[in-house]
Design an enzyme around this catalytic site. Structure first.
Site, PDB file in Angstrom:
ATOM      1  N   GLY A  81       0.814  -1.220   0.000  1.00  0.00           N
ATOM      2  CA  GLY A  81       0.000   0.000   0.000  1.00  0.00           C
ATOM      3  C   GLY A  81       0.848   1.270   0.000  1.00  0.00           C
ATOM      4  N   ARG A 145       0.967  -5.710  -5.019  1.00  0.00           N
ATOM      5  CA  ARG A 145       0.954  -6.632  -3.880  1.00  0.00           C
ATOM      6  C   ARG A 145       1.312  -8.068  -4.275  1.00  0.00           C
ATOM      7  NH1 ARG A 145      -0.688  -4.472   0.790  1.00  0.00           N
ATOM      8  NH2 ARG A 145      -2.134  -2.711   0.819  1.00  0.00           N
ATOM      9  N   ASP A 176       5.497  -7.889   5.443  1.00  0.00           N
ATOM     10  CA  ASP A 176       5.519  -9.022   4.515  1.00  0.00           C
ATOM     11  C   ASP A 176       6.588  -8.832   3.437  1.00  0.00           C
ATOM     12  OD1 ASP A 176       3.565 -10.698   5.567  1.00  0.00           O
ATOM     13  OD2 ASP A 176       1.959  -9.471   4.724  1.00  0.00           O
ATOM     14  N   LYS A 202       8.274   0.628   5.388  1.00  0.00           N
ATOM     15  CA  LYS A 202       7.143   1.445   4.937  1.00  0.00           C
ATOM     16  C   LYS A 202       5.828   0.913   5.458  1.00  0.00           C
ATOM     17  CE  LYS A 202       4.458  -0.088   2.505  1.00  0.00           C
ATOM     18  NZ  LYS A 202       3.519  -0.847   1.663  1.00  0.00           N
ATOM     19  N   THR A 203       4.928   1.677   5.861  1.00  0.00           N
ATOM     20  CA  THR A 203       3.488   1.405   6.003  1.00  0.00           C
ATOM     21  C   THR A 203       2.847   2.480   6.882  1.00  0.00           C
ATOM     22  OG1 THR A 203       1.712  -0.069   6.705  1.00  0.00           O
ATOM     23  CG2 THR A 203       3.761  -0.310   7.915  1.00  0.00           C
TER      24      THR A 203
END
Ligand code: FBP
Length: 550
Positions: A81, A145, A176, A202-203
């Site tokens: 994302g 993804r 992940d 990242k997230t």
């Protein structure tokens, strides 16, 4: 790029992200200092046997200049994302590589991990990088993804990278993607490929963090943006005094976003999924707790309020979690048959196969939610929680309960709820100064790690609550964050996801204040992200980070 850009974007182009002192002084040609061998967070023997080449690597910090390295061709992907600041990671990486040697080259693989497998890439140049400095989004090369985890995929990646003479790959992703980066790094050594693999944390969800990685990038900007919107809604609610706003906030699993927004805005209600799981609350209990606050406020003449709902809540309610797990397995084991069924037949099929307890939980949901629970799974086989209208489910159930109480004479107020979902609004926002600096530093650090020959590391910038010249740049071995988790009936090595800790300072602070916030409208109005102006307004980072590092 569009032909015109906004005045803010134009002004932001000239923002020069700050770097940790050692990198600002010496550039990316720094010598890596290494410490003692490290261990994984748990399951040491098993993780060691799975990662024979990358296990036990020492933590890296940079301290002094190093000789210029030879010519490097590096590749980069954005995975998963979007999160504000991804473009700055790439800009920092590009600048860092050029500082090592102006002949170095950076290639961007398109559309996430699939670009690596399909060998679709662009070569970055100054003009492309300049167009994207300090901008939000991942559109410079796109993201995806696709899971990169099988050996035949790794073989393809090695063949493709070698064909272009690329010897280092930077994977910008969440837990992940960095788990897969760890596996790829190990595989590349095993195959003697000469390819280095470095990850970047990242997230927006904020759940890729631990003792060594203080924050994932994007969390700061996204939570600032959501908090601005929540603050505006609070002010509207407090002006009109007639609506209850139920606001669902993104965050697939952990409730860090909801908690940070609560700490910034002081809503009347904020649910924290981890607490729900810990206290094994049922859906009915959650509904009843909300209804009590609505009723008490109504008794005080306040028929309005704000409730924050974390996106992942439904999977933390024990009876729902069981039902969703059963649904996931059911759909995974019969995907094509299931997809061929009509909507009504899907409902019948599911009800006939679920355990009695889960079937009851499923049947207790309104039909719209039932269909949302049956929608396509993500590439990991999970239900897509961002598409389940948990906030509507809750206010429908709260409304039903209040109607019962009204009939019994226990509730005399009005309950007019409105729903909102804040998620996509924040994922591509122009990065705050913090994220612009942090991301640029992460990218620059990744270049320094590549330059010093490291592989199997996550780019790390620490000491983030201090001014950036006191930030500490280096690398954390990816294997250090690994543990074994049961996935699809098998033990798999994965990076440990960081959920909200109920004994941590951010939750403690929230828990000490929530009763007050429920009734004594202590609404805070953070306002929009400020890019220009006094440092105490523009460079503030998250309350979570400040409390965690007090
Ligand atoms: P990452 O973990 O890849 O950073 O993505 C997080 C997230 O924004 C979650 O908060 C959300 O549930 C999910 O992505 C939605 O993803 P998509 O838009 O692909 O459905």
């Amino acid at each position: 790029m569009p032909e015109t850009i906004s005045p803010l974007q134009n002004a932001r182009k000239s923002y020069k992200p700050k770097l940790p002192k050692v990198l600002a002084e010496y550039g990316s040609a720094v010598k890596a200092n290494t410490g003692d061998p490290t261990q994984s967070v748990s399951d040491q023997n098993e993780i060691k046997s799975l990662f024979g080449n990358t296990y036990g690597l020492p933590i890296v910090t940079f301290e002094r200049p190093e000789e210029k390295s030879g010519n490097i061709k590096a590749g980069v992907i954005l995975s998963g994302g979007q999160a504000p600041g991804g473009h700055n990671v790439i800009a920092g990486l590009y600048d860092g590589l050029k500082r090592l040697n102006s002949a170095n080259e950076l290639y961007g693989f398109l559309g996430g991990p699939s670009g690596l497998i399909d060998n679709k890439f662009i070569k970055f140049d100054d003009s492309t990088i300049d167009d994207f400095r300090n901008t939000g989004g991942f559109d410079i090369i796109g993201s995806g993804r696709t899971k990169l985890e099988k050996e035949d995929q790794f073989d393809k990646v090695i063949v493709n990278l070698k064909a272009s003479g690329i010897t280092a790959l930077v994977i910008i992703g969440g837990d992940d993607s960095n788990t897969n980066a760890c596996m790829l790094a190990e595989y590349c050594i095993k195959k003697n490929s000469g390819i280095q693999v470095i990850g970047c944390p990242k997230t927006i969800d904020g759940d890729l963090k631990n003792e060594w990685i203080e924050a994932s990038f994007g969390f700061d900007t996204a939570t600032k943006l959501y908090s601005e919107l929540i603050g505006n809604i609070q002010r509207d609610a407090n002006s009109a005094k007639k609506y209850w706003h139920f606001i669902k906030l993104m965050g697939r699993s952990a409730s860090h976003i909801a908690l940070e927004c609560a700490l910034k805005t002081h809503p009347n209600i904020a649910i924290i999924s981890e607490e729900v799981a810990e206290k094994k609350k049922t859906l009915r209990e959650i509904v009843s707790e909300i209804a009590v606050i609505v009723k008490n406020r109504a008794d005080a003449g306040k028929n309005f309020g704000i409730a924050l709902i974390p996106e992942g809540l439904i999977e933390f309610i024990p009876e729902m979690k069981k039902m969703i797990n059963e649904l996931n397995d059911l759909i995974a084991s019969n995907t094509s048959y299931f997809e061929s069924l009509s909507d009504d037949d899907k409902l019948q099929y599911v009800n006939s196969k679920l355990s009695a307890e889960s079937s009851q939980a499923f049947s207790s949901m309104p039909q719209t939610i039932q269909f949302q629970l049956l929608m396509d799974r993500d590439p990991h086989g999970n239900v897509q929680v961002s598409r389940i209208e948990t906030e509507k489910l809750l206010f429908d159930m709260v409304g039903d309960l209040l109607r019962e109480w009204k009939a019994e004479g226990k509730f005399k107020g009005n309950f007019s709820p409105l729903n909102h979902f804040f998620g996509y609004e924040g994922r591509c926002a122009a990065p705050s100064n913090f994220d612009a600096d942090y991301c640029y530093s992460l990218g620059f650090t990744a270049a320094a790690l590549v330059g010093s020959g490291k592989t199997g590391y996550l780019s790390s910038v620490r000491n983030l609550t201090k001014p950036s010249d006191q930030w500490i740049a280096g690398g954390i071995p990816l294997t250090m964050m690994m543990n074994l988790e049961r996935r699809h009936g098998k033990d798999k090595p994965v990076i440990k996801k960081a959920l909200v800790e109920l004994d941590g300072k951010p939750f403690q602070n929230f828990s000490e204040n929530r009763e007050n916030w429920a009734y004594n409208d202590d609404y805070q109005y953070p306002g929009p992200i400020q890019y220009f102006g006094p440092s105490e307004v523009c460079d503030l980072t998250t309350v979570t980070l400040q409390l965690e590092h007090q």
